[in-house]
Design a protein around this motif. Structure first.
Motif, PDB file in Angstrom:
ATOM      1  N   ASP A 154      35.874  44.196  45.876  1.00  0.00           N
ATOM      2  CA  ASP A 154      37.350  44.653  44.275  1.00  0.00           C
ATOM      3  C   ASP A 154      38.168  44.510  45.107  1.00  0.00           C
ATOM      4  OD1 ASP A 154      38.138  45.092  41.909  1.00  0.00           O
ATOM      5  OD2 ASP A 154      37.491  47.432  42.081  1.00  0.00           O
TER       6      ASP A 154
ATOM      7  N   SER B 139      32.491  49.503  43.318  1.00  0.00           N
ATOM      8  CA  SER B 139      33.702  48.542  43.312  1.00  0.00           C
ATOM      9  C   SER B 139      34.689  50.369  42.540  1.00  0.00           C
ATOM     10  CB  SER B 139      33.784  47.565  42.143  1.00  0.00           C
ATOM     11  OG  SER B 139      32.717  48.412  40.689  1.00  0.00           O
TER      12      SER B 139
ATOM     13  N   ASP C 237      33.057  54.077  41.110  1.00  0.00           N
ATOM     14  CA  ASP C 237      35.145  53.676  39.646  1.00  0.00           C
ATOM     15  C   ASP C 237      35.847  55.018  39.110  1.00  0.00           C
ATOM     16  OD1 ASP C 237      36.784  51.825  38.452  1.00  0.00           O
ATOM     17  OD2 ASP C 237      35.715  51.381  36.767  1.00  0.00           O
TER      18      ASP C 237
ATOM     19  N   GLY D  31      30.496  51.948  35.737  1.00  0.00           N
ATOM     20  CA  GLY D  31      32.819  51.917  35.466  1.00  0.00           C
ATOM     21  C   GLY D  31      32.924  52.733  34.643  1.00  0.00           C
TER      22      GLY D  31
ATOM     23  N   ASN E  87      28.256  46.943  33.600  1.00  0.00           N
ATOM     24  CA  ASN E  87      28.826  46.943  34.614  1.00  0.00           C
ATOM     25  C   ASN E  87      30.080  47.243  34.751  1.00  0.00           C
ATOM     26  OD1 ASN E  87      29.344  44.124  34.623  1.00  0.00           O
ATOM     27  ND2 ASN E  87      27.203  43.752  35.825  1.00  0.00           N
ATOM     28  N   SER E  88      30.869  46.199  34.686  1.00  0.00           N
ATOM     29  CA  SER E  88      32.889  46.688  34.890  1.00  0.00           C
ATOM     30  C   SER E  88      32.825  46.805  33.309  1.00  0.00           C
ATOM     31  CB  SER E  88      33.454  45.258  35.000  1.00  0.00           C
ATOM     32  OG  SER E  88      34.576  45.591  34.868  1.00  0.00           O
TER      33      SER E  88
ATOM     34  N   ALA F 164      32.267  41.545  36.398  1.00  0.00           N
ATOM     35  CA  ALA F 164      33.854  42.286  36.967  1.00  0.00           C
ATOM     36  C   ALA F 164      34.965  41.654  35.832  1.00  0.00           C
ATOM     37  CB  ALA F 164      34.357  41.979  38.374  1.00  0.00           C
TER      38      ALA F 164
ATOM     39  N   GLY G 207      35.514  41.604  42.062  1.00  0.00           N
ATOM     40  CA  GLY G 207      36.617  42.161  41.685  1.00  0.00           C
ATOM     41  C   GLY G 207      37.926  41.372  40.902  1.00  0.00           C
TER      42      GLY G 207
END
Length: 886
Positions: free
Chosen positions: A80, A128, A186, A230, A298-299, A350, A396
Motif C-alpha cells: 500500500d 493494506s 484497514d 477494507g 477488498n478495497s 485497490a 495500493g
C-alpha cells in the motif's frame, strides 16, 4: 531507469513481431498451431531480456518511473502507499516495514525496518491500510502488522521527521477465539469534537473496533461480516468490506471452512459465494445493514461528500457503487481488460479517486495494469476509458492531479540476484510513479497492456471446433478431437531445474548446482532421454501455498496475493481454505462440469491417522505388506466423491511415495478388470516426497526422499505404459514450485515431463512453457474451455508431441539410494551437521515450508554437497550464521 529505457526500446521490436503474429487472430479460422505464437515463447525468463517476462504468459512493460528497494535476501512485496499531507513524501507499506520516497527526486530517503528494533523484528505488515495523521509533533503513520510466530497483532504508530521514521508505539489488539490473531488491516482516523479516534478492521476477529487515540481505550467493538478487509467512513457511518460475505445463518446453503470459521460457499467450486459490505453506525457501533456486492470485496473508498462508496470485488472483476442515502448498489461496473471475455481473473484490488472525483483508478492485479474509470453522477454512470501498464500485481494506489503512485505487490518477481543464481524468495519491492496520461497517451498505454497480456490468445481459445477434423495429440481448437482419452496430471514438490537436471548435457543446465542428479533420479533422467527434455519450463509461484493454486486452477486469487510470504490466516498448500479459491474453481470441477470422469489422488486433501505413527512405522508396515490405516479429508465437497481413499494425501512427510504408487497401481489394475474403458478421463495426483524433511531425525535423508519420489514416478509410468489404456493416455508431470534450491536461469525454472505414445521426440524442447501451459494443454486435450484469463492466454504445448505413434512401454529403474537411509541423530554428530540436524527438527521447520527458506536450502545443499561452498553469500541473521566461509 536506464534499464527500463533500454528494455522499452528493445521491447518495441518484440511487440512489433507480436503484433504481426497476433493480427492473424482476427480471422475466422486458425490455419495451424503457430497462430498461438508470441515472441514470449522464444525466450527464457532471464532478466536481461528486452522486456521482463513473468512466468504466466505476461510481459512487464510499465509506464512511468519504477523505484526498487528492499534487502535482496528477502522476498519483498509493496502492499500500500500514501502521501504525506504536504505531498512531498510517498510512504510505501511493504512486508518488512515502511519506505519513504521523496516525490520531487524519486529517491528513497529512508526505510523503517522491523528488524532494526528487537521488539518488532518478527513482525510483518498485514494486507493494506496505511494512513497518515498530521499531529503537533509531525505526521504520524498508522498501519497494521502481526507476528506469525507468536500470533501477536498491532496497529503501528510511527513518526516521520523528514529524514527518519521512528516507531512511537505498537497498539496491541487481542485475538478473539478461535482466531489466533486479530490481524488489524484497514484503518481510518477521525476527529470528533476535541478527541481523535482510530477505527480498525480486525480481519482475524471479523470485527471493527473504535479506539480513542489519546488513551488507547476501546470505545466499542462490533462484529462485521466474515473476514473483513477494507474500511471507508462517511459523516455518520462506517462501511466495511467483507472478504467472505455474510455470517452464515441459512442452514440450507452450503458452508465450508476458512481459518477460524465457516462461510457460504459455491458447491460447484468450494469458493466463497458471498461478498458483503457492513454498514455500522460510528457513534454506537451498531450494524445497521449489510449490502450484497461482488465476490471477495477488498478495497473500499468513499467520495468526499459521503454520498457514494466504491467497492472493488476481487473475484468478480467489477466495482460496486453504493448510494449511501439508500445503502443500495446503484451501479456495477466491469473492469475487465476485455469486457467481452467470459473469463474471470482480472482481480481488482485497490482504488483511488482523482482529486476532482471524476476518475476512479482501479488496480487490476492479474492484468498488471490500472483501469481508468470515468465517473459521472457520482458513479451512477461509469465508463472504462483505458488501462495504464504497471509492474506485476499492482495493489495500493494514490492519485493526485498530475501523478499516479502504484505499489506493485509482485514487482518483477523473484529476480533479486547479484550473482546470476536465483532463489525464489529473493525479490525487491517496487513502486511505480506515473504521470497522469492524457487521452492519447492512455490509448497508447491500453494497447501496451493488451499486448503485454497476450490478449490475442483469448480469442483463439474461443474459436469453435471445425467439422471433420482428425484427432491430434493436442487439438488446435478446444472441442476438436484428441488421440488421448485419459490424462494423468502429477504434481511433485519444490525443485528447480538445475537441482535435478543441471547435469544433463542436452539442456541449459549448470552441473555445479545439480544436487539430485542421475544417480539419485535415474527415472527422471531416463524419461528426458526417451521422451523429451523441457529446459525452459517454469512454475508460476514462489511457494507451495501459491503453487497448488497455479497447478490446479492456473491462477492465484487476490487473497493468496495479499497473504503471500506472511501467510497470516493459512498456508494453503493443500487448498483447505475456501478464501483461496477463485470463482471458476479448479481443473477437476471444470472437467466435471463438462461431463468428464475425474479421480483425485492425494491433491486438495489431508490425511489423519493413529497418533504415534511416523515415517518409519508406515514404511515398516509397507515393507511387511501390512494394511496402512488413514483417512483422507477434503474441505471441498466436490472433491470428496472423486477422492481415492487408498492414496495418502499430503500433509507432512510421513508417507513414503511407494505407498502412493502401490495405491495407484492397484486402482489401475482394478480399472483394467472392468468392462470397457472406465479409467477416469482426468486423474490429478500429488506425489510429494521430493519435498524432503531436511535433516530431521526420524525421516530419511533428503536424497533418499528424492530417490523415493523418482522411483514412485517410474513405477507408476511403467504400470501405465503396460496397461491396456496406454494407447490413449498422456502423463504430465510438474513441480508445484521451485523454492528449495537455486537455478542459473530463473528462480521459477523447474522440471517437467510429458510422457505419451506420441511424445518420444528424444530431443530438447526450448519453448517457454509454464504451469498454465500445462493446464491449458490438458484442457485442450479433454475439450475443456479455459477457466480464467491466465490459462486462456497460455500456449498449448504443441511441440511436445509428434504424429508418430510409439507405445514402447517404459521400464522403471531401481533406486541407487536406500529408501530408508535415515538422517543421523543429532547426538551422534558435531559441527554443522549437528547444527543443521537440530534446526531441521526445530519448530521453525516443523511444518511444510515454514521457517527460513534460505536455512532449509542450506541444509539440503550441505546434506548433498558437504562443505562445498554454498551458491550464495550468507543471508541468515547473525545468530544463525555458521562459522565456515561459505
Amino acid at each position: 531507469m536506464k534499464r527500463y529505457q533500454a528494455h522499452y526500446r528493445l521491447f518495441l521490436v518484440l511487440i512489433a513481431f507480436c503484433a504481426c503474429r497476433s493480427s492473424r487472430v482476427y480471422q475466422s479460422s486458425v490455419s495451424d498451431a503457430n497462430d498461438y505464437h508470441s515472441s514470449y515463447d522464444d525466450t527464457t525468463l532471464t532478466v536481461d531480456n528486452a522486456s521482463v517476462l513473468m512466468p504466466y504468459n505476461r510481459f512487464i512493460d510499465p509506464a512511468g518511473t519504477v523505484i526498487r528497494f528492499g534487502k535482496t535476501s528477502l522476498e519483498n512485496h509493496s502492499l500500500d502507499c500514501v502521501l504525506t499531507p504536504d505531498e512531498k513524501t510517498l510512504i510505501v507499506e511493504d512486508r518488512y516495514g515502511l519506505a519513504f520516497i521523496e516525490v520531487r527526486s524519486n529517491q528513497l530517503l529512508y526505510h523503517l525496518d522491523y528488524t532494526d528494533n528487537a521488539s518488532y523484528k518478527s513482525l510483518m505488515s498485514t494486507y493494506s491500510g496505511l494512513k497518515v495523521w498530521q499531529s503537533e509533533d509531525g505526521p504520524h503513520i498508522f498501519w497494521g502488522a502481526a507476528n506469525p510466530s507468536n500470533k501477536t497483532s498491532f496497529v503501528m504508530d510511527a513518526v516521520w521527521d523528514g529524514k527518519k521514521a521512528t516507531i512511537k508505539e505498537a497498539i496491541p489488539f487481542k485475538a478473539l477465539a478461535p482466531a489466533p490473531m486479530s490481524l488489524p488491516n484497514d484503518i481510518a482516523i477521525r476527529k470528533e469534537g476535541n478527541e481523535t479516534f482510530l477505527f480498525v478492521v480486525l480481519n482475524g476477529n471479523s470485527q471493527l473496533a473504535k479506539l480513542n487515540l489519546k488513551d488507547k481505550k476501546t470505545v466499542w467493538t462490533t462484529a462485521s461480516g466474515m473476514a473483513p478487509f477494507g474500511l471507508a467512513l462517511t459523516q455518520t457511518k462506517a462501511y466495511v468490506s467483507n472478504w467472505a460475505g455474510a455470517v452464515p445463518v441459512d442452514a440450507s446453503k452450503e458452508t465450508a471452512g476458512i481459518p477460524y470459521a465457516k462461510v457460504y460457499v459455491d458447491p460447484r467450486t468450494g469458493a466463497t459465494s458471498s461478498g458483503t459490505v457492513s454498514v455500522i453506525d460510528l457513534a454506537t457501533g451498531k450494524v445497521e445493514t449489510e449490502i450484497e456486492v461482488g465476490l471477495h470485496p477488498n478495497s473500499i473508498i468513499a467520495s468526499k461528500d459521503g454520498r457514494y462508496v466504491y467497492v472493488a470485488n476481487g473475484n468478480s472483476d467489477n466495482i460496486s457503487i453504493i448510494n449511501t442515502a439508500a445503502n443500495k448498489v446503484v451501479n456495477t461496473v466491469s473492469v475487465k481488460l476485455n469486457e467481452a471475455s467470459p473469463f474471470i481473473g482480472d482481480s481488482p484490488n485497490a482504488l483511488a479517486l482523482s482529486p476532482n472525483e471524476s476518475i476512479l483508478y482501479v488496480s487490476n492485479g492479474m492484468n498488471n495494469a490500472v483501469a481508468v474509470m470515468k465517473l459521472s453522477e457520482g458513479g451512477s454512470k461509469a465508463l472504462i476509458e483505458g488501462f495504464i501498464p504497471t509492474e506485476a500485481y499492482p495493489a495500493g494506489l494514490v492519485a493526485t492531479d498530475k501523478t499516479l503512485f502504484v505499489a506493485n505487490l509482485e514487482g518483477e518477481g523473484a529476480r533479486a540476484s547479484t550473482t546470476k543464481t536465483y532463489g525464489s524468495h529473493q525479490q525487491e519491492a517496487t513502486i511505480s510513479i506515473i504521470p497522469v496520461p492524457d487521452k492519447n497517451a492512455l490509448k497508447s498505454y491500453s494497447t501496451r497492456v493488451e499486448k503485454s497480456n497476450l490478449l490475442f490468445r483469448t480469442k483463439l481459445s474461443q474459436l469453435t471446433p471445425r467439422k471433420n477434423t482428425g484427432p491430434k495429440p493436442v487439438p488446435e481448437r478446444i472441442g476438436e478431437p484428441s488421440v488421448f482419452k485419459h490424462v494423468l496430471y502429477v504434481i511433485k514438490e519444490n525443485k528447480t531445474y538445475d537441482q535435478v537436471m543441471g547435469d544433463v548435457a542436452a539442456g541449459n543446465g549448470i552441473k555445479s548446482l545439480c544436487i539430485y542428479g542421475d544417480s539419485i533420479t535415474p527415472n527422471q533422467h531416463r524419461l528426458v532421454k526417451d521422451f523429451l527434455l523441457l529446459d525452459n519450463y517454469y512454475v508460476a509461484g514462489k511457494s507451495s501455498a501459491e503453487g497448488h493454486s497455479w497447478t490446479d486452477a492456473a491462477i492465484v486469487t487476490d487473497y493468496v496475493e495479499k497473504n503471500v510470504r506472511a501467510w497470516f490466516r493459512s498456508y494453503p498448500h493443500v487448498l483447505a481454505d475456501a478464501l483461496v479459491y477463485n470463482k471458476a474453481g479448479f481443473i477437476w470441477n471444470n472437467a466435471l462440469d463438462h461431463g468428464k470422469t475425474v479421480r483425485i489422488y492425494g491433491e486438495a486433501c489431508t490425511p489423519t491417522w493413529k497418533a504415534g505413527l511416523g515415517w518409519k512405522e508406515f514404511y515398516d508396515l509397507y515393507k511387511e505388506g501390512k494394511p496402512i490405516s488413514f483417512t483422507n479429508h477434503s474441505t471441498i465437497s466436490r472433491v470428496e466423491p472423486v477422492l481415492s481413499p487408498a492414496y495418502p494425501c499430503f500433509e507432512g512427510q510421513n508417507f513414503n511415495d511407494q505407498i502412493r504408487a502401490d495405491a495407484f497401481i492397484k486402482e489401475l489394475h482394478d480399472f483394467e478388470k472392468m468392462p470397457g474403458d472406465q479409467l477416469p478421463q482426468l486423474m490429478v495426483m500429488a506425489l510429494p516426497a521430493d519435498h524432503t524433511a531436511g535433516m530431521r531425525e526420524g525421516f530419511p535423508t533428503p536424497r533418499a526422499m528424492v530417490a523415493d519420489n523418482d522411483l514412485a514416478l517410474g513405477r507408476i509410468l511403467e504400470a501405465l505404459t503396460k496397461s491396456r489404456f496406454w494407447d490413449s493416455t498422456v502423463v504430465f508431470v510438474t513441480e508445484d514450485d521451485s523454492q528449495s534450491g537455486w537455478d542459473h536461469v530463473s528462480a521459477y525454472r523447474t522440471t517437467a515431463f510429458i510422457i505419451s505414445p506420441y511424445s518420444r521426440l528424444q530431443k530438447t524442447v526450448h519453448t517457454n512453457y509454464n504451469q498454465t501451459s500445462m493446464v491449458r494443454t490438458i484442457e485442450q486435450i479433454l475439450g475443456l474451455p479455459p477457466m480464467n484469463v491466465v490459462d486462456a492466454t497460455a500456449l498449448p504445448m504443441f511441440d511436445c508431441f509428434t504424429g508418430t505413434f510409439n507405445k514402447t512401454p517404459y521400464a522403471f529403474i531401481k533406486n541407487n539410494i536406500p529408501l530408508n537411509e535415515m538422517n543421523k541423530p543429532a547426538s551422534t554428530l558435531k559441527g554443522k551437521a549437528k547444527r543443521y540436524t537440530e534446526l531441521s527438527g526445530s519448530a521453525e521447520l516443523a511444518k511444510i515450508d515454514s521457517g527460513n527458506d534460505d536455512l532449509l536450502n542450506r541444509i539440503l545443499w550441505f546434506d548433498a554437497m558437504g562443505n562445498k561452498p554454498y551458491p550464495k553469500k550468507m543471508t541468515l541473521s547473525k545468530n544463525r550464521r555458521e562459522p565456515d566461509n561459505d
